[in-house]
Motif scaffolding. Structure first.
Motif, mmCIF file in Angstrom:
data_model
loop_
_atom_site.group_PDB
_atom_site.id
_atom_site.type_symbol
_atom_site.label_atom_id
_atom_site.label_comp_id
_atom_site.label_asym_id
_atom_site.label_seq_id
_atom_site.Cartn_x
_atom_site.Cartn_y
_atom_site.Cartn_z
ATOM 1 N N SER A 65 0.832 -1.213 0.000
ATOM 2 C CA SER A 65 0.000 0.000 0.000
ATOM 3 C C SER A 65 0.858 1.252 0.000
ATOM 4 O O SER A 65 0.566 2.225 -0.703
ATOM 5 C CB SER A 65 -0.894 0.022 1.252
ATOM 6 O OG SER A 65 -1.757 -1.083 1.255
ATOM 7 N N HIS A 66 1.914 1.210 0.788
ATOM 8 C CA HIS A 66 2.789 2.378 0.864
ATOM 9 C C HIS A 66 3.441 2.670 -0.482
ATOM 10 O O HIS A 66 3.456 3.817 -0.937
ATOM 11 C CB HIS A 66 3.861 2.151 1.928
ATOM 12 C CG HIS A 66 4.916 3.217 1.959
ATOM 13 N ND1 HIS A 66 4.650 4.524 2.336
ATOM 14 C CD2 HIS A 66 6.238 3.182 1.649
ATOM 15 C CE1 HIS A 66 5.768 5.237 2.253
ATOM 16 N NE2 HIS A 66 6.737 4.448 1.840
ATOM 17 N N MET A 67 3.954 1.654 -1.119
ATOM 18 C CA MET A 67 4.645 1.857 -2.389
ATOM 19 C C MET A 67 3.679 2.298 -3.492
ATOM 20 O O MET A 67 4.018 3.160 -4.313
ATOM 21 C CB MET A 67 5.375 0.576 -2.812
ATOM 22 C CG MET A 67 6.522 0.167 -1.907
ATOM 23 S SD MET A 67 7.753 1.470 -1.633
ATOM 24 C CE MET A 67 8.366 1.738 -3.291
ATOM 25 N N VAL A 68 2.500 1.722 -3.500
ATOM 26 C CA VAL A 68 1.517 2.120 -4.509
ATOM 27 C C VAL A 68 1.094 3.569 -4.283
ATOM 28 O O VAL A 68 0.982 4.351 -5.234
ATOM 29 C CB VAL A 68 0.304 1.174 -4.486
ATOM 30 C CG1 VAL A 68 -0.839 1.734 -5.310
ATOM 31 C CG2 VAL A 68 0.703 -0.210 -5.002
ATOM 32 N N ALA A 69 0.880 3.927 -3.026
ATOM 33 C CA ALA A 69 0.497 5.310 -2.721
ATOM 34 C C ALA A 69 1.600 6.275 -3.138
ATOM 35 O O ALA A 69 1.331 7.370 -3.657
ATOM 36 C CB ALA A 69 0.203 5.451 -1.224
ATOM 37 N N LEU A 70 2.834 5.856 -2.938
ATOM 38 C CA LEU A 70 3.968 6.702 -3.318
ATOM 39 C C LEU A 70 3.995 6.939 -4.826
ATOM 40 O O LEU A 70 4.112 8.084 -5.289
ATOM 41 C CB LEU A 70 5.272 6.034 -2.859
ATOM 42 C CG LEU A 70 6.584 6.674 -3.321
ATOM 43 C CD1 LEU A 70 6.731 8.080 -2.749
ATOM 44 C CD2 LEU A 70 7.778 5.805 -2.920
ATOM 45 N N LEU A 71 3.862 5.881 -5.591
ATOM 46 C CA LEU A 71 3.910 6.019 -7.045
ATOM 47 C C LEU A 71 2.700 6.785 -7.573
ATOM 48 O O LEU A 71 2.827 7.608 -8.481
ATOM 49 C CB LEU A 71 4.020 4.635 -7.698
ATOM 50 C CG LEU A 71 5.400 3.987 -7.557
ATOM 51 C CD1 LEU A 71 5.358 2.506 -7.902
ATOM 52 C CD2 LEU A 71 6.421 4.708 -8.441
ATOM 53 N N ASP A 72 1.544 6.534 -6.986
ATOM 54 C CA ASP A 72 0.352 7.277 -7.394
ATOM 55 C C ASP A 72 0.512 8.766 -7.117
ATOM 56 O O ASP A 72 0.162 9.617 -7.945
ATOM 57 C CB ASP A 72 -0.881 6.754 -6.648
ATOM 58 C CG ASP A 72 -1.390 5.448 -7.233
ATOM 59 O OD1 ASP A 72 -0.830 5.001 -8.258
ATOM 60 O OD2 ASP A 72 -2.329 4.864 -6.664
ATOM 61 N N ALA A 73 1.044 9.065 -5.955
ATOM 62 C CA ALA A 73 1.217 10.475 -5.597
ATOM 63 C C ALA A 73 2.229 11.145 -6.520
ATOM 64 O O ALA A 73 2.061 12.307 -6.903
ATOM 65 C CB ALA A 73 1.656 10.591 -4.141
ATOM 66 N N LEU A 74 3.257 10.404 -6.881
ATOM 67 C CA LEU A 74 4.251 10.975 -7.793
ATOM 68 C C LEU A 74 3.627 11.247 -9.161
ATOM 69 O O LEU A 74 3.872 12.300 -9.768
ATOM 70 C CB LEU A 74 5.449 10.024 -7.932
ATOM 71 C CG LEU A 74 6.585 10.504 -8.842
ATOM 72 C CD1 LEU A 74 7.134 11.844 -8.382
ATOM 73 C CD2 LEU A 74 7.708 9.468 -8.892
#
Lengths: 195, 195
Positions: A65-74
């Motif tokens: 979840s953290h990594m997906v949220a990071l990439l989505d936010a980027l």
DNA sequence: GTCTATAGCGGGATAGAC
DNA sequence: GTCTATCCCGCTATAGAC
């Protein structure tokens, strides 16, 4: 509000994840028991298995979840302009995204060893994708002559390590605000890659 | 050679430490059992307690030895010259000391959470002493006008994070030798702090 | 100094009642 | 969806023989 009265669905699940994240960040995955997580949520240990098939999956979900949220936010940050401008946007984005998520960062960077082989591969792929975004900016700047770095891959790793290291000492109640921190780190980054 | 024949003293002790270091670096302190360490050494679990009073002390000894060796080596490096020269010496020293000690670095930076409160305080003091050496160089260069950093403390943390992050991706069989790595990192450091 | 054996505890996960 | 109860296993650390 169509949810059945008395049902905790949609409430307990997030609580489990939040408790697990906090406890694992503080004590480490291997040191935290399902009983501890259950106690923090306010249920018995057996009840946790309504929300995760096992402890390993719980860890993976948190990191994924953290990594997906990071990439989505980027993606949402929509970096644009010259390589120099994009590098500044990336630097500020990285700090703003990570600073309020200390627990996620600790877990995602310290519990890689405790992932199963398959789960590890998935998380690594996401992390690699994030690193590639930064490296693409460095390569672009290298081509235009805006930057002069020794090696774009090594510089990528060096810059991310520098920026993420911020988590280790930053305290939100300290002498410096986020804006000042951003400015200082951008100053270091900008000069380090300058032509 | 006056040691009693048949005694393993002086042999098993270091083996225990070496096995513990390797296993803890790979799997984490909480995930490694005394039985695993014993098996790696070639003895039964109970025999380990001839060399450490308990598991916690074993972890502390590993981390403490590493930090003391680091500070001793830095003293031995005898940095001298201008702030710029000293910063280069420090940068190269840091890389040369840490690169061949990947296991020590992993354990010392990832197992802090698993130290008892008192042991944690001792390790943190040593780590702080090391950081202070770098900050002193930055302050000196700031005074002479050789450097222009936003904040010596933050720059200290940023540079150490950047240099130590090297451990995460460096492989001794990779495309780059230590000398090249040193040069590239020194390039980044030099420019980041330049006036 | 190492062994075998074990005390005493806590772990992950499951079964079945409610 | 949560509970209680439990299975089976592995853990740290110690005791006492050799």
């Amino acid at each position: 509000m169509a949810r059945k009265q008395g049902s905790h669905a949609g409430v307990t699940g997030p609580k489990v994840r939040a408790a697990a994240l906090r406890l694992i960040a503080r004590y480490g995955y291997a040191a935290v028991s399902m009983r501890q997580i259950a106690a923090a949520v306010g249920v018995q240990a057996g009840a946790l298995y309504n929300y995760t098939p096992d402890k390993q999956s719980l860890l993976f979900d948190l990191m994924h979840s953290h990594m997906v949220a990071l990439l989505d936010a980027l993606d949402g940050a929509n970096l644009q302009g010259s390589p120099l401008q994009q590098l500044e946007q990336f630097t500020r984005f990285h700090i703003r995204f990570h600073l309020p998520r200390a627990d996620d960062v600790f877990v995602s960077y310290m519990e890689l060893r405790n992932l199963s082989e398959q789960n590890f591969a998935k998380i690594e792929a996401l992390r690699h994708a994030y690193e590639d975004r930064l490296e693409a900016i460095l390569k672009a700047g290298q081509d235009t002559g805006d930057f002069a770095v020794p090696d774009t891959r090594i510089t990528t790793m060096a810059l991310i390590a520098m920026l993420t290291g911020l988590e280790k000492w930053y305290r939100s109640d300290g002498r410096l605000g986020v804006a000042e921190i951003e400015g200082m780190y951008w100053d270091l980054v900008r000069k380090a890659v300058a032509a």
